[in-house]
Scaffold this active site. Structure first.
Site, PDB file in Angstrom:
ATOM      1  N   GLU A 277       4.255   5.966   7.453  1.00 49.96           N
ATOM      2  CA  GLU A 277       3.046   6.716   7.789  1.00 49.96           C
ATOM      3  C   GLU A 277       2.416   6.187   9.086  1.00 49.96           C
ATOM      4  O   GLU A 277       1.893   6.949   9.887  1.00 49.96           O
ATOM      5  CB  GLU A 277       2.043   6.651   6.635  1.00 49.96           C
ATOM      6  CG  GLU A 277       1.183   7.895   6.543  1.00 49.96           C
ATOM      7  CD  GLU A 277       0.660   8.099   5.140  1.00 49.96           C
ATOM      8  OE1 GLU A 277       1.141   9.024   4.466  1.00 49.96           O
ATOM      9  OE2 GLU A 277      -0.231   7.345   4.721  1.00 49.96           O
ATOM     10  N   GLU A 280       4.419   7.602  11.878  1.00 50.33           N
ATOM     11  CA  GLU A 280       4.088   9.029  12.047  1.00 50.33           C
ATOM     12  C   GLU A 280       2.734   9.191  12.746  1.00 50.33           C
ATOM     13  O   GLU A 280       2.569  10.046  13.615  1.00 50.33           O
ATOM     14  CB  GLU A 280       4.055   9.690  10.667  1.00 50.33           C
ATOM     15  CG  GLU A 280       4.047  11.199  10.713  1.00 50.33           C
ATOM     16  CD  GLU A 280       4.073  11.801   9.307  1.00 50.33           C
ATOM     17  OE1 GLU A 280       3.899  11.069   8.316  1.00 50.33           O
ATOM     18  OE2 GLU A 280       4.253  13.034   9.217  1.00 50.33           O
ATOM     19  N   CYS A 297       0.044  10.672  -0.253  1.00 40.03           N
ATOM     20  CA  CYS A 297       0.363   9.903  -1.474  1.00 40.03           C
ATOM     21  C   CYS A 297      -0.095  10.606  -2.740  1.00 40.03           C
ATOM     22  O   CYS A 297       0.465  10.376  -3.808  1.00 40.03           O
ATOM     23  CB  CYS A 297      -0.341   8.553  -1.486  1.00 40.03           C
ATOM     24  SG  CYS A 297      -0.285   7.692   0.032  1.00 40.03           S
ATOM     25  N   SER A 317       1.026  14.342   6.025  1.00 38.97           N
ATOM     26  CA  SER A 317       2.158  13.487   6.382  1.00 38.97           C
ATOM     27  C   SER A 317       3.435  13.978   5.690  1.00 38.97           C
ATOM     28  O   SER A 317       3.395  14.434   4.540  1.00 38.97           O
ATOM     29  CB  SER A 317       1.845  12.056   5.938  1.00 38.97           C
ATOM     30  OG  SER A 317       3.017  11.293   5.930  1.00 38.97           O
ATOM     31  N   LYS A 356       1.156  13.078 -11.137  1.00 42.62           N
ATOM     32  CA  LYS A 356       2.493  12.558 -10.809  1.00 42.62           C
ATOM     33  C   LYS A 356       3.561  13.207 -11.696  1.00 42.62           C
ATOM     34  O   LYS A 356       4.722  13.280 -11.321  1.00 42.62           O
ATOM     35  CB  LYS A 356       2.524  11.031 -10.996  1.00 42.62           C
ATOM     36  CG  LYS A 356       1.681  10.278  -9.972  1.00 42.62           C
ATOM     37  CD  LYS A 356       2.412  10.132  -8.669  1.00 42.62           C
ATOM     38  CE  LYS A 356       1.552   9.543  -7.577  1.00 42.62           C
ATOM     39  NZ  LYS A 356       2.149   9.683  -6.239  1.00 42.62           N
ATOM     40  N   GLU A 359       4.389  16.134  -9.748  1.00 38.63           N
ATOM     41  CA  GLU A 359       4.993  15.809  -8.447  1.00 38.63           C
ATOM     42  C   GLU A 359       6.502  15.617  -8.556  1.00 38.63           C
ATOM     43  O   GLU A 359       7.261  16.072  -7.695  1.00 38.63           O
ATOM     44  CB  GLU A 359       4.352  14.530  -7.883  1.00 38.63           C
ATOM     45  CG  GLU A 359       4.890  14.151  -6.506  1.00 38.63           C
ATOM     46  CD  GLU A 359       4.378  12.806  -5.999  1.00 38.63           C
ATOM     47  OE1 GLU A 359       3.753  12.061  -6.782  1.00 38.63           O
ATOM     48  OE2 GLU A 359       4.616  12.509  -4.819  1.00 38.63           O
ATOM     49  N   GLU A 364      10.682  19.150  -3.162  1.00 37.29           N
ATOM     50  CA  GLU A 364      10.705  18.125  -2.110  1.00 37.29           C
ATOM     51  C   GLU A 364      10.799  16.711  -2.683  1.00 37.29           C
ATOM     52  O   GLU A 364      10.936  15.748  -1.933  1.00 37.29           O
ATOM     53  CB  GLU A 364       9.455  18.253  -1.251  1.00 37.29           C
ATOM     54  CG  GLU A 364       8.190  17.965  -2.015  1.00 37.29           C
ATOM     55  CD  GLU A 364       6.945  18.515  -1.339  1.00 37.29           C
ATOM     56  OE1 GLU A 364       7.009  19.592  -0.750  1.00 37.29           O
ATOM     57  OE2 GLU A 364       5.915  17.831  -1.417  1.00 37.29           O
ATOM     58  N   CYS A 501      -7.042   5.828  -7.246  1.00 30.45           N
ATOM     59  CA  CYS A 501      -6.146   5.839  -8.403  1.00 30.45           C
ATOM     60  C   CYS A 501      -6.655   4.977  -9.557  1.00 30.45           C
ATOM     61  O   CYS A 501      -6.252   5.203 -10.702  1.00 30.45           O
ATOM     62  CB  CYS A 501      -4.763   5.349  -7.997  1.00 30.45           C
ATOM     63  SG  CYS A 501      -4.124   6.211  -6.565  1.00 30.45           S
TER      64      CYS A 501
END
Ligand code: FES
Length: 562
Positions: A277, A280, A297, A317, A356, A359, A364, A501
């Protein structure tokens, strides 16, 4: 400032916005079901009712404190009233408490026990509704809903998602997605914050516990786990240990005893995220394109951006989340027969987050068409599993995570707090690594539990303008300011759950202010005790780039957008 008399004791109040807060300040845990300090006041359950010196009763959550007020919180009349409210609530509630997933954590159950409700003299005549299992993250059981509205206000006022609302009237009243859709058919981002405030089992985690037990018992399966930073500071208090204590060593031990073959630390995956990151960000600063760079994230944030601001998706990102980077690297590592021992690999991630679970299913999140992480267990599910074993977690010795992915830097650990990703990236972009360098970053404005923080940080001959946001409602506000040109940033960290989190939708519920602060401190203290502060100084990360990752950085560490 003023004074109130509560049960004969004088109590000072300053900026408390309601009588209930003053009562709690006086250390009286008055029962409530529909009050949360972070949500708007609804005043529906009436459990917080108190009595004044003229015998008038009122809901303490909805009344402002006034100087000279005299109130009583526990008169026989109030006790009777509260018990009756609970009996009425339970009369329209399904009564399978012993088999309910929320049993032991259910606030309604706890209050019924506290108020001495031992029988319910009313028949449950409420219409029975189907259970909504459509989401991979949460389960909605309308038969357990008490219409407190906490989930609705969380989803609407705090998260700006509006996936659920009240529908119908009177005895038919219901909390449901619009047009009786399933939750999966809405814009729900799976953040689980509705579940975090739900006082009953009406919203619970869609659990994967059974399939994990089966895998652990299967000799032909090698079960590999990774543990996210925020998990380690939320497990201990379920076993009587100090709130916020880092119990990673005990978690590793108990998971080994449960049959997990290898237990790794997602902080290592976070280090990989920081590396990619940061790179980037520098590329985008050079090209001047797609700024600000939004972090990737948090899957609930990514989903929110896709549904509410699709024009900004390119700004997110391309990095996979730490969990997904780690998942992809592990699958690659265990491809070799020498490493997998001829067994099937099952990759499990223990996360503080319900999103999650969704996710890992996204296209992807797959490499060569295969899921990198097979199952996500939330912190709450892990606690349930540990309790089932009967192992005295609190007495366990500590064990270190397994190698070769067992070391995460302090920068990776603080990912669990809001501002942690930004702080880790700034550490990476700073040449020095001594205490004063770390302190300079720490005091840049990146820490603290405010929902929106702004900071600038010198980098070479320029300044990096950053914002740190937690809570989707705050993200919504910030994006509106960015779009109107009122605010301009290079880097924006977004976490869907307020405070990050550590307060994720998969963490144990009923975490008050002291628990929240203790969890955040637990991660910062762990960082202080960690020698390696920067992701780029983690020797395991450096080795990985020179070996397994060589030529595969993009494939394994970035989102597969095809
Ligand atoms: Fe005050 Fe529910 S907590 S009415």
């Amino acid at each position: 400032m003023g004074y109130m008399t509560i049960d004969g004791i004088e109590v000072e109040f300053t900026d408390e916005s309601n009588v209930l807060s003053v009562i709690r300040k006086a250390d009286i845990d008055i029962p409530t079901l529909c009050y949360h300090s972070e949500l708007s006041v609804y005043g529906a359950c009436r459990l917080c009712t108190v009595e004044n010196d003229r015998g008038k009763t009122f809901a303490s959550c909805s009344e402002r404190p006034r100087d000279g007020m005299v109130i009583y919180t526990n008169t026989p009349r109030l006790m009777k009233y509260r018990k009756m409210i609970l009996e009425l609530l339970l009369s329209a509630h399904c009564r399978d408490c012993t088999t309910c997933i929320k049993s032991g954590e259910c606030h309604l159950q706890e209050l019924a026990h506290r108020m001495g409700v031992t029988s319910i003299g009313y028949e449950n005549k409420k219409t029975q509704y189907p259970i909504d299992m459509s989401s991979p993250a949460i389960v909605r059981d309308p038969n357990k809903c008490i219409l407190c509205g906490d989930c609705v206000r969380m989803c609407d006022n705090v998260q700006h998602v509006n996936a659920i609302d009240f529908a119908y009237r009177g005895t038919e009243a219901l909390v449901t997605p619009a047009f009786d859709k399933t939750i999966a058919e809405t814009d729900c981002v799976n953040c689980g914050q509705c579940r975090a405030v739900c006082p009953t089992g009406a919203i619970s985690i869609n659990t994967n516990i059974e399939v994990i037990w089966e895998a652990l018992a299967d000799k032909n399966v090698k079960v590999i786990a990774q543990i996210a930073p925020a998990v380690r500071v939320a497990v201990g208090d379920a076993f009587g240990l100090a709130r916020g204590e880092n119990v990673m060593g005990k978690i590793v031990n108990v998971m080994h005893r449960m049959g997990f073959d290898e237990v790794y630390d997602t902080a290592y995956g976070a280090d990989l995220t920081v590396m990619e990151e940061s790179k980037e960000l520098l590329e985008r600063l050079t090209s001047g394109e797609k700024l600000p760079l939004f972090t990737s994230c948090c899957p609930a944030w990514v989903s929110y951006c896709e549904s509410h601001y699709p024009e900004l998706v390119d700004h997110i990102s391309t990095c996979r989340s730490p969990m997904q980077m780690f998942g992809a690297v592990m699958q690659e590592y265990y491809k070799e027969p020498k490493k997998n021992g001829g067994k099937q690999i099952l990759s499990v991630a223990v996360m503080p987050c319900t999103a999650k679970k969704a996710e890992i299913l996204r296209g992807e999140s797959k490499t060569d068409g295969k899921q990198d992480v097979d199952y996500v267990l939330t912190t709450t599910e892990l606690i349930t599993m540990i309790k089932k074993t009967g192992i005295r977690f609190e007495n366990l010795d500590i064990e270190s995570s397994d190698m070769p992915f067992g070391i995460g830097s302090g920068a990776g650990i603080i990912f669990g707090n809001t501002g942690g990703v930004t702080e880790a990236v700034l550490r990476r972009l700073t040449d020095g690594h001594n205490r004063s360098d770390m302190d300079r970053i720490r005091h840049s404005g990146v820490r603290g539990e405010e929902g929106i923080k702004e900071l600038t940080f010198p980098y070479k001959d320029r300044e990096i303008r950053a914002a740190v946001v937690s809570g989707l409602g705050n993200a919504d506000e910030l994006i509106k300011r960015i779009k109107s040109g009122e605010a301009e940033y290079d880097f924006v960290e977004v976490m869907a759950c307020h405070r990050g989190c550590v307060m994720g939708g998969g963490q144990p519920v009923q975490a008050g202010p002291r628990t929240r602060a203790a969890r955040a401190k637990g991660l910062y203290d762990t960082d202080i005790n960690t020698q390696i502060k920067k992701s780029n100084e983690n020797p395991l990360t450096v080795t990985l780039y020179n070996t397994l990752l060589k030529g595969k950085e993009h494939k394994l560490l970035h989102r597969n957008m095809e």
